[in-house]
Scaffold this active site. Structure first.
Site, mmCIF file in Angstrom:
data_model
loop_
_atom_site.group_PDB
_atom_site.id
_atom_site.type_symbol
_atom_site.label_atom_id
_atom_site.label_comp_id
_atom_site.label_asym_id
_atom_site.label_seq_id
_atom_site.Cartn_x
_atom_site.Cartn_y
_atom_site.Cartn_z
ATOM 1 N N LYS A 1 -15.584 16.259 2.604
ATOM 2 C CA LYS A 1 -15.822 16.736 1.227
ATOM 3 C C LYS A 1 -17.067 17.614 1.187
ATOM 4 O O LYS A 1 -17.055 18.725 0.659
ATOM 5 C CB LYS A 1 -16.027 15.530 0.321
ATOM 6 N N ASN A 2 -18.165 17.126 1.796
ATOM 7 C CA ASN A 2 -19.454 17.812 1.662
ATOM 8 C C ASN A 2 -19.599 19.015 2.573
ATOM 9 O O ASN A 2 -20.589 19.730 2.508
ATOM 10 C CB ASN A 2 -20.617 16.823 1.840
ATOM 11 N N CYS B 1 -26.800 12.075 -12.430
ATOM 12 C CA CYS B 1 -25.610 11.235 -12.385
ATOM 13 C C CYS B 1 -26.109 9.807 -12.154
ATOM 14 O O CYS B 1 -27.299 9.554 -12.115
ATOM 15 C CB CYS B 1 -24.675 11.689 -11.268
ATOM 16 N N ASP C 1 -25.079 7.732 1.812
ATOM 17 C CA ASP C 1 -23.711 7.601 1.300
ATOM 18 C C ASP C 1 -22.979 6.409 1.903
ATOM 19 O O ASP C 1 -21.893 6.056 1.436
ATOM 20 C CB ASP C 1 -22.915 8.883 1.578
ATOM 21 N N ARG D 1 -31.258 13.792 -10.007
ATOM 22 C CA ARG D 1 -30.690 14.953 -9.317
ATOM 23 C C ARG D 1 -31.313 16.268 -9.814
ATOM 24 O O ARG D 1 -30.634 17.155 -10.305
ATOM 25 C CB ARG D 1 -29.174 15.010 -9.454
ATOM 26 N N ARG E 1 -12.685 11.024 -6.180
ATOM 27 C CA ARG E 1 -13.567 12.191 -6.060
ATOM 28 C C ARG E 1 -13.926 12.453 -4.606
ATOM 29 O O ARG E 1 -14.208 13.576 -4.216
ATOM 30 C CB ARG E 1 -14.874 11.965 -6.850
#
Ligand code: EPZ
Length: 433
Positions: A27-28, A122, A319, A127, A412
Site C-alpha cells: 500500500k505505502n 487521524c 505499523d 499528523r 483500507r
C-alpha cells in the site's frame, strides 16, 4: 459503502492453521508511485497494485485533477497525463486519506501551484504537515493558509532545488520532496531522510525513467532536477507489502501449526523476525517466503515475553506494533511496548483488556503487557487499519465468538483479508451490518 463486519470463531489458543498465505503489493509503495505519475509525460502502467480503499481514493483524486486512470485488469492501472490539469485537490476526497498530501509535491513541481485542504489528523496522531510546508518554502514557494486550505505557488512557476534537513526522518516528507526535486531547477538535498525500502524502490523506478536521484534508502538523498519523466512503456510491478507480511507472520506465530507467508521479501521485516525468534517462534526463511511451524507435540509451547520499541526503518515498524501487542499477550512474562513514532497509537489496548489481556498503560507512548492471558471473544470496533487487523488476530486466538465492526478500516490496508485467513483455516465471515 454499506457497513460490514467480520464474524470470527476463536481457536481458544490452539495452533491449527495450515497452508500458504500470499502477500499483496505494498500500500505505502503504490500510493507514492501513483503520486509520482504526475511527474511523467507518457502513460504509467502499474501492476500488483493492492485492491484497497486508500488506493481507490487516491486514484479518484488523480482522476479529479484531470489525469486518466483506468484499471485495465485486477491489480493493474494505467495512469495517463493530460496537458490541462487542475491544481486543486478536491477537499471531499483529499480529507478522506492522509496520504493525499503526497500528491502536493509532484503537482506543485509540475504546474507551479497546488491547493489542498488541511489533511487533518487521524486516530493515531495529529499528523502535522509542517515539514512539507517548510520544505516547499525552502524550494522558493509562497504559502497562503486560509481557514480550510493551503494555496502554494512556486516562484515564477518553478520550484528551486534546496538543501533540506528533516527534524524527524519522515517517510512521506522524504518521498514527497524527492519527487518534487525531480522537476525542480537545480539540486535538492534531503538530510536526515527516512530509510524505508519503499523510498529506495520509488527512486529506482524514477531513475529508470530519466530522474537523477542518489542516496535513496540512506539518510542523504540528492536529486538533480530535470524535464518530465518517461516510462517508455515499461510497466512497474509494486513491491510486496512488508506490513502485510509482518501481520501474517504474527498470525502464524500465534495460531499456526504449519503456515507459510509467501510472495514477500523477508529482508524487509528483519526486526519482526528477530523479535519473534527471540521469543521462541520457529521461523524458516526462503528467498520470498517465511514458514512458521509449531510441532503439535508441544501444542502449549510457550513464548517468552520481551520489550519492543518502534523505530524508523530498519527498526521495529510502528505499523506492526498493535498486531505484535496481541502476540505479547500470549507470551509468558512482562513485555514493555514503547511506541515512539505516534502519540495516539496505543488506544486500542483498552479493547484487548476487555478481552482478558493484562495491559497497564504507563504514558501516551508506553504500556506494560503481562502474559500469557487467555482471551475471550468480544464485540470490537476497528479504530484504524493496523489496530483493526490486531483485533482480528485477537479474535482468532480468543475462546468464543467475536465481531469486528467497521471493516472498512481494515479494507483500507488489507485486500479481502478474510478470504486469505479462511484459506489457512480461520473461521471468519464478512457480513453486512
Ligand atoms: C508513513 O506515514 C506511513 N504512511 C505510515 O503508515 C507509517 O506508520 C509511517 O510512515 C511511519 O513509518 C504512508 O506511507 C502513506 P512520518 P507518515 O511522517 O509519512 C511527524 C499505515 O498504517 N511529522 O514518518 O505520515 C509525524 O507526526 C500508515 O500504513 C511531523 O511532525 O509518517 C510522526 O510523529 C500509518 N511533521 C513522525 O513525523 C510532518 O510534516 C513520523 O511520521 C510530517 C510528519
Amino acid at each position: 459503502m454499506d457497513k460490514e463486519k467480520f464474524l470470527i470463531k476463536g481457536l481458544a489458543g490452539s495452533r491449527t492453521l495450515e497452508g500458504e498465505i500470499p502477500v499483496g503489493g505494498a500500500k505505502n509503495a503504490a500510493l507514492k508511485v501513483i503520486a509520482a505519475s504526475l511527474l511523467f509525460k507518457d502513460d504509467v502502467e502499474l501492476k500488483n497494485v493492492p485492491n484497497i480503499e486508500d488506493i481507490k481514493k487516491l486514484i479518484e483524486l488523480v482522476r479529479d485533477i484531470g489525469f486518466g486512470a483506468v484499471s485495465s485488469k485486477e491489480h493493474s492501472y494505467i495512469i495517463s497525463p493530460k496537458d490541462r490539469i487542475s491544481t486543486v485537490l478536491s477537499p471531499e476526497i483529499a480529507k478522506k486519506i492522509r496520504s493525499s498530501v503526497v500528491l502536493t509535491g509532484p503537482l506543485l513541481a509540475r504546474t507551479g501551484r497546488v491547493v489542498f485542504p488541511h489533511p487533518g489528523g487521524c486516530i493515531i496522531g495529529a499528523r502535522p504537515i509542517d515539514f512539507f510546508l517548510k520544505s516547499y518554502e525552502m524550494m522558493g514557494a509562497k504559502i497562503k493558509e486560509t481557514k480550510d486550505k493551503y494555496i502554494i505557488e512556486a516562484k515564477d512557476g518553478k520550484l528551486i532545488g534546496a538543501k533540506i534537513f528533516l527534524p524527524i526522518p519522515s517517510v512521506t516528507v522524504t518521498e514527497t520532496i524527492m519527487m518534487a526535486g525531480v522537476l525542480a531547477k537545480g539540486v535538492t538535498t534531503i538530510r536526515n531522510a527516512a530509510l524505508e525500502p519503499e523510498i529506495e524502490e520509488l527512486a529506482k523506478f524514477l531513475n529508470k525513467c530519466g530522474a537523477n536521484i542518489q542516496g535513496a534508502g540512506t539518510s542523504t538523498v540528492i536529486v538533480r532536477g530535470g524535464p518530465l519523466l518517461k516510462t517508455g512503456g515499461v510497466p512497474l510491478s509494486i513491491m510486496p507489502d512488508r506490513i502485510e507480511a509482518g501481520s501474517f507472520l504474527i498470525l502464524a506465530a500465534l495460531a499456526g501449526k504449519d503456515v507459510t507467508v509467501t510472495q514477500c521479501n523477508p529482508d524487509h521485516i528483519e526486526a519482526l523476525v528477530d523479535v519473534l525468534r527471540r521469543s521462541g517462534v520457529k521461523i524458516d526463511i526462503e528467498k520470498s517466503s517465511l514458514r512458521v511451524t509449531c510441532d503439535s507435540r508441544n501444542k502449549k509451547k510457550e513464548f517468552q515475553s520481551l520489550d519492543i520499541k518502534t523505530h524508523e526503518y530498519p527498526g521495529f515498524p510502528t505499523d506492526l506494533q498493535a498486531p505484535m501487542t496481541v502476540f505479547l499477550t500470549q507470551a509468558v512474562g512482562e513485555s514493555l511496548v514503547h511506541e515512539t513514532i505516534f502519540e495516539g497509537r496505543l488506544a486500542y489496548a483498552e479493547s484487548l483488556e476487555a478481552m482478558g489481556a493484562d495491559i497497564t498503560p504507563m504514558d501516551p507512548h508506553r504500556m506494560l503487557v503481562k502474559g500469557a492471558t487467555p482471551l475471550h471473544g468480544k464485540d470490537l470496533e476497528s479504530p484504524d487499519l493496523r489496530a483493526g487487523l490486531a483485533f482480528v488476530l485477537a479474535a482468532i486466538v480468543s475462546k468464543g465468538n467475536s465481531t469486528v465492526h467497521n471493516v472498512y478500516n481494515i479494507d483500507r490496508g488489507y485486500e479481502s483479508v478474510e478470504k486469505r485467513f479462511a484459506k489457512i483455516g480461520v473461521d471468519i465471515l464478512r457480513v453486512s451490518e
